[in-house]
Design a protein around this motif. Structure first.
Motif, PDB file in Angstrom:
ATOM      1  N   GLY A  67       0.968  -1.268  -0.152  1.00 32.38           N
ATOM      2  CA  GLY A  67      -0.167  -0.108  -0.070  1.00 32.38           C
ATOM      3  C   GLY A  67       0.727   1.151   0.294  1.00 32.38           C
ATOM      4  N   PHE A  68       1.851   1.317   0.778  1.00 31.47           N
ATOM      5  CA  PHE A  68       3.046   2.168   0.640  1.00 31.47           C
ATOM      6  C   PHE A  68       3.466   2.259  -0.905  1.00 31.47           C
ATOM      7  N   HIS A  69       3.883   1.521  -1.305  1.00 27.87           N
ATOM      8  CA  HIS A  69       4.412   1.368  -2.620  1.00 27.87           C
ATOM      9  C   HIS A  69       3.642   2.160  -3.454  1.00 27.87           C
ATOM     10  N   ALA A  70       2.226   1.556  -4.025  1.00 31.87           N
ATOM     11  CA  ALA A  70       1.185   2.436  -4.664  1.00 31.87           C
ATOM     12  C   ALA A  70       1.085   3.933  -4.234  1.00 31.87           C
ATOM     13  N   VAL A  71       1.015   4.168  -2.944  1.00 33.08           N
ATOM     14  CA  VAL A  71       1.158   5.713  -2.577  1.00 33.08           C
ATOM     15  C   VAL A  71       2.003   6.844  -3.430  1.00 33.08           C
ATOM     16  N   TRP A  72       3.059   5.391  -3.668  1.00 32.93           N
ATOM     17  CA  TRP A  72       4.404   6.522  -4.214  1.00 32.93           C
ATOM     18  C   TRP A  72       4.254   6.180  -5.319  1.00 32.93           C
ATOM     19  N   LEU A  73       3.386   5.332  -5.735  1.00 26.51           N
ATOM     20  CA  LEU A  73       3.167   4.904  -7.256  1.00 26.51           C
ATOM     21  C   LEU A  73       2.478   6.479  -7.950  1.00 26.51           C
ATOM     22  N   ASN A  74       1.179   6.246  -7.343  1.00 21.59           N
ATOM     23  CA  ASN A  74       0.996   7.211  -7.715  1.00 21.59           C
ATOM     24  C   ASN A  74       0.857   8.606  -7.931  1.00 21.59           C
ATOM     25  N   ARG A  75       2.266   9.002  -7.472  1.00 20.79           N
ATOM     26  CA  ARG A  75       3.394  10.723  -7.903  1.00 20.79           C
ATOM     27  C   ARG A  75       2.785  10.021  -9.302  1.00 20.79           C
ATOM     28  N   LEU A  76       2.872   9.261 -10.129  1.00 20.03           N
ATOM     29  CA  LEU A  76       3.884   8.726 -11.561  1.00 20.03           C
ATOM     30  C   LEU A  76       2.217   9.198 -12.474  1.00 20.03           C
ATOM     31  N   ARG A  77       1.213   8.609 -12.130  1.00 25.74           N
ATOM     32  CA  ARG A  77       0.453   8.694 -13.150  1.00 25.74           C
ATOM     33  C   ARG A  77      -0.310   7.803 -11.319  1.00 25.74           C
ATOM     34  N   ALA A  78      -1.941   9.062 -11.558  1.00 26.29           N
ATOM     35  CA  ALA A  78      -3.121   8.584 -10.856  1.00 26.29           C
ATOM     36  C   ALA A  78      -3.639   7.755 -10.820  1.00 26.29           C
ATOM     37  N   ILE A  79      -3.970   6.216 -10.407  1.00 18.95           N
ATOM     38  CA  ILE A  79      -4.926   5.054 -11.005  1.00 18.95           C
ATOM     39  C   ILE A  79      -5.685   5.243  -9.493  1.00 18.95           C
ATOM     40  N   PRO A  80      -6.932   4.454  -9.977  1.00 24.71           N
ATOM     41  CA  PRO A  80      -7.566   4.275  -8.416  1.00 24.71           C
ATOM     42  C   PRO A  80      -6.490   3.350  -8.238  1.00 24.71           C
ATOM     43  N   THR A  81      -6.756   3.520  -6.653  1.00 24.22           N
ATOM     44  CA  THR A  81      -5.895   2.345  -5.675  1.00 24.22           C
ATOM     45  C   THR A  81      -6.798   1.529  -5.166  1.00 24.22           C
ATOM     46  N   VAL A  82      -7.006   0.921  -4.758  1.00 19.65           N
ATOM     47  CA  VAL A  82      -7.506  -0.336  -2.774  1.00 19.65           C
ATOM     48  C   VAL A  82      -5.868   0.042  -2.177  1.00 19.65           C
ATOM     49  N   LEU A  83      -6.124  -0.208  -0.813  1.00 16.27           N
ATOM     50  CA  LEU A  83      -5.264   0.001  -0.022  1.00 16.27           C
ATOM     51  C   LEU A  83      -5.697  -1.084   0.945  1.00 16.27           C
TER      52      LEU A  83
END
Length: 196
Positions: A67-83
């Motif tokens: 989940g931490f990596h997913a939040v970091w990844l959204n800085r590149l491209r905002a993608i709907p995310t389940v944490l």
């Protein structure tokens, strides 16, 4: 190109764990990307970034450190995310685990180092409620992370507190219809359902 789901597992887990198998069963294995991630956060970041740049991802699911990596990844491209029980300050919450670890899937011995924690600290970012969408699933019996702190961090988003669930989030399969609805609500077209 098919739109796909990216699953990001937690520390000392793998891409073929219970949650990824549940996602593959519900959404179809061909629609899921669930890589085994390296221990080094910078290598994980590079791998995930490459996947997002090369694939048409329309949903990210991140569990714990994932989940931490997913939040970091959204800085590149905002993608709907389940944490799912996401780590929010892993350089602190993982500090007691520095040393030898056992991979849940392979029984391989891994090593978490202070250097890894330093890499994680440099990746920290705040989620942006104006540009990003999150469904946050938290077990109120999480024995590793404080779900109240996480709920406060993501209070601008859709947070669900799951009574009786712990860090491993054993009821994950029960939430697949809600995850599907969240995904469908954020598709760029009006199509719904489990097909991409």
């Amino acid at each position: 190109m098919n739109r796909r789901i990216l699953y990001i597992h937690g520390l000392a887990s793998c891409g073929t764990g219970n949650k990824s198998r549940a996602l593959a069963t519900y959404f179809g294995a061909r629609n899921l990307i669930a890589p085994d991630l390296p221990m080094e956060p910078d290598r994980t970041a590079a791998l995930l970034q490459r996947i997002v740049l090369e694939q048409e991802i329309n949903l990210v699911v991140g569990s714990s450190l994932g989940g931490f990596h997913a939040v970091w990844l959204n800085r590149l491209r905002a993608i709907p995310t389940v944490l799912v029980n996401p780590a929010i300050r892993p350089w602190e919450s993982l500090a007691p685990y520095v040393g030898k670890l056992t991979n849940w899937c392979s029984n391989e011995t891994l090593e978490l180092t202070a250097g890894h924690l330093g890499q994680l600290r440099t990746m920290a970012r705040e989620p942006n409620p104006d540009a990003e969408s999150y469904l946050v699933l938290l077990g109120d019996q999480d024995d590793i992370l404080d779900h109240r702190e996480t709920a406060a961090r993501f209070s601008s988003f859709d947070v669900r507190i799951c009574a009786g669930d712990d860090h491993r989030f054993g009821t994950f399969s029960d939430w697949l219809p809600a995850i599907d609805a969240f995904r469908a609500a954020h598709l760029p077209t009006s199509r719904t359902g489990t097909s991409p």
